[in-house]
Write a protein that holds these residues in place. Structure first.
Motif, short mmCIF file in Angstrom:
data_model
loop_
_atom_site.label_atom_id
_atom_site.label_comp_id
_atom_site.label_asym_id
_atom_site.label_seq_id
_atom_site.Cartn_x
_atom_site.Cartn_y
_atom_site.Cartn_z
N VAL A 190 0.97 -1.28 -0.16
CA VAL A 190 0.11 0.05 0.00
C VAL A 190 0.92 1.04 -0.01
O VAL A 190 0.50 2.39 -0.73
CB VAL A 190 -1.00 0.05 1.30
N ILE A 232 -8.30 2.07 -1.58
CA ILE A 232 -6.81 1.82 -1.52
C ILE A 232 -6.78 1.14 -2.65
O ILE A 232 -5.51 1.13 -3.18
CB ILE A 232 -6.61 0.75 -0.17
N PRO A 256 -2.29 6.83 1.02
CA PRO A 256 -2.29 5.63 0.99
C PRO A 256 -2.64 5.33 2.71
O PRO A 256 -3.30 4.51 3.20
CB PRO A 256 -1.09 5.03 0.64
N GLU A 270 -3.73 -4.88 -4.20
CA GLU A 270 -4.95 -4.23 -4.74
C GLU A 270 -6.09 -5.03 -5.34
O GLU A 270 -7.21 -4.82 -4.98
CB GLU A 270 -4.58 -3.11 -5.66
#
Length: 500
Positions: free
Chosen positions: A300, A354, A376, A440
């Motif tokens: 992330v 995210i 993030p 992701e």
């Protein structure tokens, strides 16, 4: 002694038991670290450590299916007392043991205790406490589990692994004392037709107010109605006089009984709700984030090493603990559906944000350094707050409130038996998701899973805050309070006419 204090006293036995289970969850880290660093009495291979760590889950499933038998036959109090015994024995084996087989035996015992306790704990709190306190008491479970994990790690940093086991063993010991001084559940006594004993137990823990008397009378009348229905059904079967082999007849009767239970709205709806809640709990990240937090944060935040996300991981852990504390007050003052769907929507949204941000960063659409550093982490904080304030504590609350008295043990067992498979699937698939479709992509899968389960609960779940368990059961049956009162009045009039 005030009713609230008595209820808190009874619940403290369950809470201490859960603190002890939290210690059992955190203890392998202490055991492995000390044995691997100082040589210890035994050499542990990766194969050994993986088995020791996972043994709890294996026996947990066994305990899940033994628990309803104990609850139905011996009652809530004695079952609660029984589930502390393997927990205590597990710590004793750790203190005395110096080999891998003994370590495995200790973990099997802890897993059995965990499996026995999981269906029992939520039922116990739901049956002993008043509706206005129920959510807060159930919310303490998340804190107790986290506290146990933290304490085992803290003690393991300053004491040997054997002394840590000695200290951890005090939790089941104290819990046994509290359970021994607590009364049996009035709900279980009512289910067995022991109405006078139930009245004494109920009044001891709940007091003698008007609202309490109405709730007790409502539970007794509902159980009397169930007994009458069951007797009529048995009489019909006897009068039919089928000439069938007894063994075959008993099997077919059992299958028919199970099928009849599963067709009842007051059983299958709570079961679906509880399973959906457990899936949301697991795939929302209850165990994945603590286990794979470093990998997630590295992806992330676009960092190459675990040490680059050390302080961020600490912030997430701290927020999780603070949320567990604040959730108690939230459950006390806000409706369940409001918390569930607000938390659920925000969790799904934060996971999706995210995921979208990582895709945009990889496509070099977002390149500003301040955005890459700030956004993030902001989304991760939003996710942690959303998930831990609502979905985590509500997992205990909803599973403890929705099942009817008659099928509470069976329903709780069937629903919680999904927890271990969900845990295994979520933990085993996570690394493969991260390596194939990335964090992701995994977050998009999780957000879609949560969305489906939340939609199912939106349709089926009634509001349960400050409602009696009998009232919740009637709502699943489609009965309004007025309809129930009229039906009970007609039954009483009919009974009076028959007696005359």
């Amino acid at each position: 002694m005030k009713p609230f204090i008595k209820q808190a006293f009874v619940v403290s036995g369950a809470a201490l038991n859960i603190v002890g289970h939290g210690c059992a969850h955190g203890y392998p880290a202490v055991l492995f670290a000390q044995i691997l660093s100082d040589g210890g009495p035994v050499t542990l291979t990766d194969h050994d450590t993986s088995w020791i760590a996972s043994a709890v889950g294996v026996m947990g499933i066994v305990g899940n299916f033994i628990s309803p038998v104990l609850m139905t036959r011996f009652g809530r109090q004695k079952s609660h007392l029984i589930c502390t015994i393997p927990a205590l024995l597990g710590w004793i084996v750790f203190v005395l043991g110096n080999s891998v087989p003994l370590f495995l035996l200790a973990r099997f015992l802890h897993g059995l205790a965990l499996g026995l306790r999981t269906p029992l704990a939520a039922i116990l709190v739901a049956e002993y406490t008043e509706p206005k306190y129920r959510g807060a008491f159930l919310g303490t479970f998340a804190i107790s589990l986290g506290l146990g994990i933290m304490l085992s790690h803290v003690w393991g940093a300053y004491m040997s692994w054997k002394m840590t086991a000695v200290v951890c063993s005090f939790f089941p010991l104290i819990s046994m004392v509290i359970i021994s001084l607590s009364p049996e559940s009035a709900s279980w006594l009512i289910s067995k037709g022991r109405f006078e004993d139930a009245k004494k137990a109920f009044r001891w823990v709940r007091g003698e107010g008007v609202a309490q008397s109405e709730e007790l009378d409502s539970m007794i009348r509902a159980q009397e109605r169930e007994i009458q229905i069951e007797e009529l059904r048995k009489n019909r079967q006897v009068n039919r006089g089928f000439k069938i082999n007894r063994l075959f007849k008993s099997i077919t009767d059992a299958v028919k009984t199970i099928m009849r239970i599963f067709k009842k709205k007051e059983f299958y709806k709570p079961l679906i709700i509880a399973i959906c809640m457990l899936i949301v709990f697991e795939f929302g990240g209850a165990h994945m984030v603590p286990a794979y937090g470093n990998l997630i944060l590295q992806a992330v935040l676009d960092k190459s090493e675990a040490k680059d996300v050390a302080w961020q991981f600490t912030v997430i852990d701290l927020l999780r603990t603070l949320c567990a504390l604040f959730a108690i007050f939230l459950l006390k003052n806000v409706k369940r559906r409001t918390i569930l769907f607000s938390s659920g929507v925000m969790t799904v949204l934060s996971l999706a944000l995210i995921s979208v941000f990582i895709y945009l960063r990889k496509a070099e659409i977002i390149t500003q350094s301040w955005l890459l550093d700030t956004v993030p982490m902001t989304f991760m904080i939003l996710y942690t707050l959303s998930f831990c304030l609502g979905l985590v504590p509500l997992n205990w609350v909803i599973c403890g409130e929705v099942f009817p008295l008659t099928y509470r043990s069976l329903g709780s067992t069937l629903s919680t038996s999904f927890l271990t498979p969900a845990f295994v699937v979520s933990m085993k698939t996570a690394p493969h998701f991260y390596s194939s479709i990335g964090v992701e992509g995994a977050f998009l899968v999780y957000s879609a899973t949560l969305t489906v389960c939340l939609l199912v609960m939106y349709v089926m779940l009634p509001e349960t805050k400050d409602r009696t368990l009998q009232d919740i059961e009637d709502s699943f049956k489609g009965r309004k309070k007025y309809d129930v009162e009229v039906q009970l009045s007609l039954m009483e009039d009919k009974s009076n006419l028959v007696s005359k």
